[in-house]
Scaffold this active site. Structure first.
Site, mmCIF file in Angstrom:
data_model
loop_
_atom_site.group_PDB
_atom_site.id
_atom_site.type_symbol
_atom_site.label_atom_id
_atom_site.label_comp_id
_atom_site.label_asym_id
_atom_site.label_seq_id
_atom_site.Cartn_x
_atom_site.Cartn_y
_atom_site.Cartn_z
ATOM 1 N N GLU A 208 22.501 124.941 25.939
ATOM 2 C CA GLU A 208 23.902 125.186 25.557
ATOM 3 C C GLU A 208 24.214 126.685 25.594
ATOM 4 O O GLU A 208 24.705 127.254 24.618
ATOM 5 C CB GLU A 208 24.222 124.571 24.185
ATOM 6 C CG GLU A 208 24.159 123.055 24.220
ATOM 7 C CD GLU A 208 24.820 122.353 23.029
ATOM 8 O OE1 GLU A 208 25.286 123.018 22.087
ATOM 9 O OE2 GLU A 208 24.872 121.108 23.055
ATOM 10 N N GLU A 330 20.992 115.704 25.808
ATOM 11 C CA GLU A 330 21.449 115.425 24.424
ATOM 12 C C GLU A 330 22.608 114.449 24.513
ATOM 13 O O GLU A 330 23.609 114.730 25.182
ATOM 14 C CB GLU A 330 21.888 116.704 23.704
ATOM 15 C CG GLU A 330 20.715 117.590 23.328
ATOM 16 C CD GLU A 330 21.111 118.800 22.492
ATOM 17 O OE1 GLU A 330 22.098 118.736 21.726
ATOM 18 O OE2 GLU A 330 20.410 119.835 22.625
HETATM 19 O O1 AHR Z 1 21.530 118.040 18.286
HETATM 20 C C1 AHR Z 1 22.140 118.986 17.466
HETATM 21 C C2 AHR Z 1 22.700 120.165 18.244
HETATM 22 O O2 AHR Z 1 23.705 119.724 19.098
HETATM 23 C C3 AHR Z 1 21.749 120.867 19.173
HETATM 24 O O3 AHR Z 1 20.981 121.808 18.512
HETATM 25 C C4 AHR Z 1 22.664 121.533 20.140
HETATM 26 O O4 AHR Z 1 22.076 121.696 21.409
HETATM 27 C C5 AHR Z 1 23.895 120.642 20.145
HETATM 28 O O5 AHR Z 1 25.039 121.375 19.878
#
Ligand code: AHR
Length: 527
Positions: A208, A330
């Site tokens: 991210e 994710e």
């Molecule tokens: O999964 C929680 C958070 O969500 C992670 O650390 C980040 O990559 C995303 O914003």
């Protein structure tokens, strides 16, 4: 996290208010009419492999995911193997957990790997700046993570630090983990108890980086990516898939700037999309919700398909052969934290709705099997859409866990296209397909069909033509419950769990089944 970007913000306010007025109850009181659907499973048009890695998991130094959830330490009274909980190990093994992503998430871009090696009592304490500013003891580091992967049989996916790290720190970590020769770093690994190098197949160059990983522009990240990736080398026969940070949901601008610039040095691009169906500052509850919120979450998770379509279209323009993979590293639901818990630990309950979210996402990933080769649900234990919840020595399996366990049959099978005519599930002015189907064939000829009935109230009769599928027997399992928000608790850990499903039959080339309302069904077709 504060300042979460736009893709997470939707206006479901009208639905929300209607829900509170019209559907305050969550228990499913009555089942209405049965809907009808038809499908053809195109066994004659078998396609490529559904990568087992789309059933991967993600574990971050966040809340109680690592500490308590996975790691209790060797001296704990909780049964453990070299510090890792035995109950969690057994549960992950049962899932055929194909890969584990670590150490973050946002945490990765503030993680310095040297903190987490050597004698534990000498490891430095640091502040976890992203997640509650708690003290990170570094008791769980590189050796512990890679030991966990070996115990569970999962392949490691390590996320490197671009945001606050250096190319040298990243290259050194790779050497420490993967080099077999006589170098200072390889010898340091040996001195710390690991003679042979590990294999690291997946390596993230940042996380991210448009947000918590440095708030970079795509142009800046692309340049930085190339600098870091240049020093990420294949050593001693290890082959790294270097993963570039991709878009936040459907941020096509990020993808169209980053992908063409980095693709000469990246084997994959990652993408993150969380299911919220509500504004970031006013997230929905994990339980105690109305039908409108049931619908809203399922509707919102289906956006994953559009996001993959638009990201793939950009990748196809410069990589039509699909040499570069897309990783959804994710995904999952993100609800309001449970009452009485610290907001920064992201602890949420997990209901039948989450299991259906998982089923729908598996189907989308499987449909995109040519490009989407690895996915990680967030997160494995005690955080966001978890598989497992723990409380001291107690552990329970969530409905999402059961969805993973039921659908694992698709891992490394061949994708079979499905032509589906589904009735719509309408609520207010919106509608979604009531049925989602995905099918695959294993090397021994067994055909697996997973089905989701998204409808809160109505069952669906499905008549399914089987094209070139040699099967005379069908066996099934179902996951459903008497309430849309049914979930498992430490008092009632088995309220939602799969059971045998017999409402299915095969005659000649036709499969007939009736899907109960709000259910996930997996059928196994054999000779
Ligand atoms: O999964 C929680 C958070 O969500 C992670 O650390 C980040 O990559 C995303 O914003």
């Amino acid at each position: 996290m504060p300042g979460k970007p736009n893709y997470l913000i939707r206006s479901d306010a009208i639905h929300f208010i209607l829900a509170l007025i019209l559907f305050p109850q969550i228990v499913v009181a009555a089942q209405a009419a049965t809907l009808s659907a038809t499908a053809t499973i195109q066994g004659d048009q078998e396609q490529g492999t559904i990568s087992k890695h789309i059933y991967g998991h993600f574990m971050e130094h966040l809340g109680r995911c690592i500490y308590d959830g996975l790691w209790v330490g060797e001296d704990s009274s909780i049964p453990n193997t070299r510090g890792i909980r035995n109950d969690v190990i057994a549960a992950l093994k049962e899932l055929n957990c194909p890969n584990l992503r670590w150490p973050g998430g946002c945490f990765a871009d503030d993680y310095h790997w040297r903190d987490g090696i050597g004698p534990r009592k000498e490891r430095p304490k640091r502040i976890n700046i992203h997640w509650g500013q708690v003290i990170e003891t570094n008791a769980f580091g590189t050796h512990e993570f890679l030991d966990l992967c070996e115990i569970v049989g999962a392949e490691p996916y390590v996320a490197g630090n671009v945001g606050s790290g250096s190319p040298q720190e990243m290259r050194d970590w790779i050497e420490y983990m993967t080099f077999d020769g006589d170098s200072e770093l390889a010898n340091l690994r040996r001195a710390n108890g690991r003679e042979k190098p590990w294999k690291i197949p997946f390596f993230g160059v940042g996380n991210e980086n448009w947000g918590c990983g440095g708030n970079m522009t795509p142009e800046f990240y692309a340049d930085l990516y190339k600098r870091f990736a240049t020093f990420c080398r294949d050593l001693s026969g290890n082959h790294l898939m270097r993963v570039a940070c991709g878009p936040n949901g459907g941020n096509d601008h990020w993808t169209s700037v980053v992908f063409p610039r980095v693709s000469g040095q990246a084997e994959a691009l990652s993408l993150h999309y969380y299911t919220l169906s509500a504004p970031w500052h006013d997230k929905l509850r994990a339980t105690g919700f109305s039908e409108v919120q049931w619908f809203g979450i399922l509707n919102s998770t289906l956006r994953m398909g559009d996001i993959l379509d638009s990201t793939e279209a950009i990748m196809n323009a410069t990589d039509p052969e699909k040499y570069r993979h897309l990783f959804v590293d994710e995904w999952g639901t993100w609800y309001r934290e449970e009452e009485g818990t610290n907001p920064s630990v992201l602890f949420q309950q997990n209901s039948l709705r989450d299991a259906l979210v998982a089923g729908l996402n598996f189907h989308i990933f499987q449909q995109h099997h040519e490009r989407v080769k690895l996915c990680n649900i967030a997160q494995t234990v005690n955080v966001l859409q978890a598989m497992i919840l723990t409380e001291g020595p107690k552990m329970l399996l969530t409905p999402t866990y059961h969805a993973f366990e039921m659908c694992k049959v698709h891992q490394d099978t061949k994708y079979l296209p499905v032509k589906l005519e589904s009735p719509r599930y309408s609520l207010g002015s919106e509608s979604i397909p009531a049925v989602s189907v995905s099918a695959s064939r294993a090397t021994d000829g067994t055909v697996y069909i997973s089905l989701v009935n998204t409808h809160a109230l109505e069952s669906v009769d499905l008549k399914c033509q089987l094209a070139d599928i040699d099967a005379s027997q069908v066996a099934g399992r179902v996951l459903t419950a008497d309430a849309l928000d049914a979930h498992n608790t430490f008092d009632q850990p088995n309220r939602v769990e799969p059971s045998e499903f017999s409402d299915c039959s095969i005659s000649a080339t036709t499969l007939n089944t009736t899907l109960p309302p709000h259910s996930l069904v997996v059928l196994t077709l054999s000779k």
